[in-house]
Scaffold this motif. Structure first.
Motif, mmCIF file in Angstrom:
data_model
loop_
_atom_site.group_PDB
_atom_site.id
_atom_site.type_symbol
_atom_site.label_atom_id
_atom_site.label_comp_id
_atom_site.label_asym_id
_atom_site.label_seq_id
_atom_site.Cartn_x
_atom_site.Cartn_y
_atom_site.Cartn_z
ATOM 1 N N SER A 118 0.835 -1.206 0.000
ATOM 2 C CA SER A 118 0.000 0.000 0.000
ATOM 3 C C SER A 118 0.872 1.259 0.000
ATOM 4 O O SER A 118 2.055 1.215 0.358
ATOM 5 C CB SER A 118 -0.898 0.010 1.235
ATOM 6 N N ILE A 119 0.258 2.360 -0.389
ATOM 7 C CA ILE A 119 0.959 3.643 -0.310
ATOM 8 C C ILE A 119 1.319 3.925 1.146
ATOM 9 O O ILE A 119 2.421 4.397 1.436
ATOM 10 C CB ILE A 119 0.093 4.785 -0.900
ATOM 11 N N GLU A 120 0.401 3.618 2.049
ATOM 12 C CA GLU A 120 0.651 3.863 3.473
ATOM 13 C C GLU A 120 1.887 3.108 3.951
ATOM 14 O O GLU A 120 2.721 3.663 4.675
ATOM 15 C CB GLU A 120 -0.564 3.458 4.322
ATOM 16 N N ASN A 121 2.015 1.852 3.537
ATOM 17 C CA ASN A 121 3.188 1.063 3.917
ATOM 18 C C ASN A 121 4.454 1.648 3.292
ATOM 19 O O ASN A 121 5.507 1.692 3.933
ATOM 20 C CB ASN A 121 3.009 -0.403 3.520
ATOM 21 N N PHE A 122 4.362 2.100 2.054
ATOM 22 C CA PHE A 122 5.505 2.723 1.383
ATOM 23 C C PHE A 122 5.930 3.986 2.142
ATOM 24 O O PHE A 122 7.128 4.232 2.329
ATOM 25 C CB PHE A 122 5.171 3.046 -0.074
ATOM 26 N N VAL A 123 4.963 4.777 2.599
ATOM 27 C CA VAL A 123 5.265 5.985 3.376
ATOM 28 C C VAL A 123 6.016 5.608 4.655
ATOM 29 O O VAL A 123 7.026 6.232 5.000
ATOM 30 C CB VAL A 123 3.976 6.774 3.717
ATOM 31 N N ILE A 124 5.545 4.574 5.339
ATOM 32 C CA ILE A 124 6.200 4.127 6.569
ATOM 33 C C ILE A 124 7.638 3.701 6.280
ATOM 34 O O ILE A 124 8.569 4.093 6.995
ATOM 35 C CB ILE A 124 5.407 2.986 7.241
ATOM 36 N N LEU A 125 7.835 2.913 5.228
ATOM 37 C CA LEU A 125 9.194 2.469 4.875
ATOM 38 C C LEU A 125 10.108 3.646 4.568
ATOM 39 O O LEU A 125 11.271 3.672 4.999
ATOM 40 C CB LEU A 125 9.148 1.506 3.691
ATOM 41 N N LYS A 126 9.595 4.642 3.843
ATOM 42 C CA LYS A 126 10.392 5.829 3.523
ATOM 43 C C LYS A 126 10.722 6.608 4.796
ATOM 44 O O LYS A 126 11.849 7.083 4.971
ATOM 45 C CB LYS A 126 9.668 6.745 2.530
ATOM 46 N N LYS A 127 9.731 6.748 5.694
ATOM 47 C CA LYS A 127 9.975 7.466 6.951
ATOM 48 C C LYS A 127 11.042 6.765 7.784
ATOM 49 O O LYS A 127 11.916 7.417 8.364
ATOM 50 C CB LYS A 127 8.677 7.579 7.763
ATOM 51 N N ILE A 128 10.984 5.444 7.833
ATOM 52 C CA ILE A 128 11.973 4.702 8.623
ATOM 53 C C ILE A 128 13.355 4.821 7.988
ATOM 54 O O ILE A 128 14.353 4.962 8.692
ATOM 55 C CB ILE A 128 11.546 3.225 8.810
ATOM 56 N N ALA A 155 6.869 7.306 20.775
ATOM 57 C CA ALA A 155 6.377 5.927 20.891
ATOM 58 C C ALA A 155 5.881 5.419 19.537
ATOM 59 O O ALA A 155 6.136 4.262 19.168
ATOM 60 C CB ALA A 155 5.260 5.850 21.925
ATOM 61 N N HIS A 156 5.185 6.273 18.790
ATOM 62 C CA HIS A 156 4.689 5.882 17.465
ATOM 63 C C HIS A 156 5.853 5.598 16.515
ATOM 64 O O HIS A 156 5.865 4.590 15.798
ATOM 65 C CB HIS A 156 3.777 6.979 16.914
ATOM 66 N N LEU A 157 6.855 6.491 16.517
ATOM 67 C CA LEU A 157 8.062 6.276 15.710
ATOM 68 C C LEU A 157 8.732 4.966 16.120
ATOM 69 O O LEU A 157 9.080 4.147 15.261
ATOM 70 C CB LEU A 157 9.043 7.436 15.881
ATOM 71 N N SER A 158 8.895 4.755 17.423
ATOM 72 C CA SER A 158 9.570 3.553 17.923
ATOM 73 C C SER A 158 8.848 2.279 17.513
ATOM 74 O O SER A 158 9.481 1.292 17.114
ATOM 75 C CB SER A 158 9.700 3.613 19.447
ATOM 76 N N THR A 159 7.524 2.298 17.587
ATOM 77 C CA THR A 159 6.728 1.121 17.204
ATOM 78 C C THR A 159 6.931 0.789 15.730
ATOM 79 O O THR A 159 7.183 -0.363 15.374
ATOM 80 C CB THR A 159 5.233 1.366 17.497
ATOM 81 N N GLN A 160 6.826 1.801 14.862
ATOM 82 C CA GLN A 160 7.001 1.555 13.427
ATOM 83 C C GLN A 160 8.445 1.177 13.104
ATOM 84 O O GLN A 160 8.691 0.330 12.242
ATOM 85 C CB GLN A 160 6.563 2.768 12.615
ATOM 86 N N PHE A 161 9.398 1.778 13.778
ATOM 87 C CA PHE A 161 10.815 1.480 13.558
ATOM 88 C C PHE A 161 11.090 0.016 13.894
ATOM 89 O O PHE A 161 11.709 -0.701 13.113
ATOM 90 C CB PHE A 161 11.674 2.408 14.425
ATOM 91 N N LYS A 162 10.611 -0.417 15.057
ATOM 92 C CA LYS A 162 10.829 -1.803 15.504
ATOM 93 C C LYS A 162 10.136 -2.787 14.572
ATOM 94 O O LYS A 162 10.696 -3.825 14.207
ATOM 95 C CB LYS A 162 10.331 -1.985 16.935
ATOM 96 N N LYS A 163 8.915 -2.458 14.159
ATOM 97 C CA LYS A 163 8.146 -3.335 13.267
ATOM 98 C C LYS A 163 8.854 -3.479 11.913
ATOM 99 O O LYS A 163 8.865 -4.547 11.324
ATOM 100 C CB LYS A 163 6.750 -2.742 13.077
#
Length: 187
Positions: A118-128, A155-163
């Motif tokens: 998804s675009i949302e997942n792509f955004v998360i990957l780019k942010k990380i 906490a939100h950043l940390s959760t996505q970073f760890k995931k």
């Protein structure tokens, strides 16, 4: 001796494109990242020369319109994530719709169909990816990085970073710090 450098890929790519297109004597306009308008349609021989000259720099001409639109989505997301002030005024869905002149539903469906994410997942990957770069290159706190990347909290950043990476940002910072110390001790 090791020298570390930082690249502005958009600037670098624009410079290479301008140099190559100017050298070929072409009249053109660069619209955005990854879009060139040629004032005259090149014949097949000229197109071959353009393709060869650009491919030497890893620049590929995209002929499929859907693939080109996917690349435009990725480039727009990259602008948003990398802190383009104009882009950050909007949420990603609104920005993409307005920038690319398609409904977000269409863009989202096409992106998922072609890329299998998804675009949302792509955004998360780019942010990380940007978060990792900021941790490696800057002495920013996690709070500053979370703010810079428009996270609601550390906490939100940390959760996505760890995931995404399997590590917490703090663990990642410690690993990078140890690596820098080892490199420093070798010099």
């Amino acid at each position: 001796m090791t020298i570390n450098v930082k690249f502005d890929y958009n600037l670098l790519c624009r410079k290479v494109l301008c140099e190559q297109l100017d050298a070929m004597g072409l009249e053109y306009s660069l619209l955005g990242v990854g879009e060139i308008v040629l004032n005259k349609t090149p014949d097949s021989a000229q197109m071959l020369v353009i393709t060869e000259n650009l491919s030497a720099y890893g620049i590929e001409i995209i002929s499929n319109q859907q693939t080109a639109l996917i690349q435009r989505i990725k480039d727009a997301v990259t602008l948003v994530v990398n802190g383009d002030e104009e882009a950050q005024k909007y949420n990603v869905s609104t920005y993409l719709s307005e920038k690319l002149d398609y409904s977000y539903a269409y863009l989202s469906n096409l992106f998922s169909e072609i890329t299998h994410t998804s675009i949302e997942n792509f955004v998360i990957l780019k942010k990380i990816d940007v978060a990792k770069t900021l941790i490696i290159e800057n002495d920013l706190t996690l709070t500053e990085i979370a703010y810079k990347l428009n996270y609601s909290s550390v906490a939100h950043l940390s959760t996505q970073f760890k995931k995404t990476t399997g590590l917490t940002p703090s663990s990642f910072q410690k690993i990078i710090k140890k690596r820098k110390e080892k490199i420093g001790n070798r010099d």
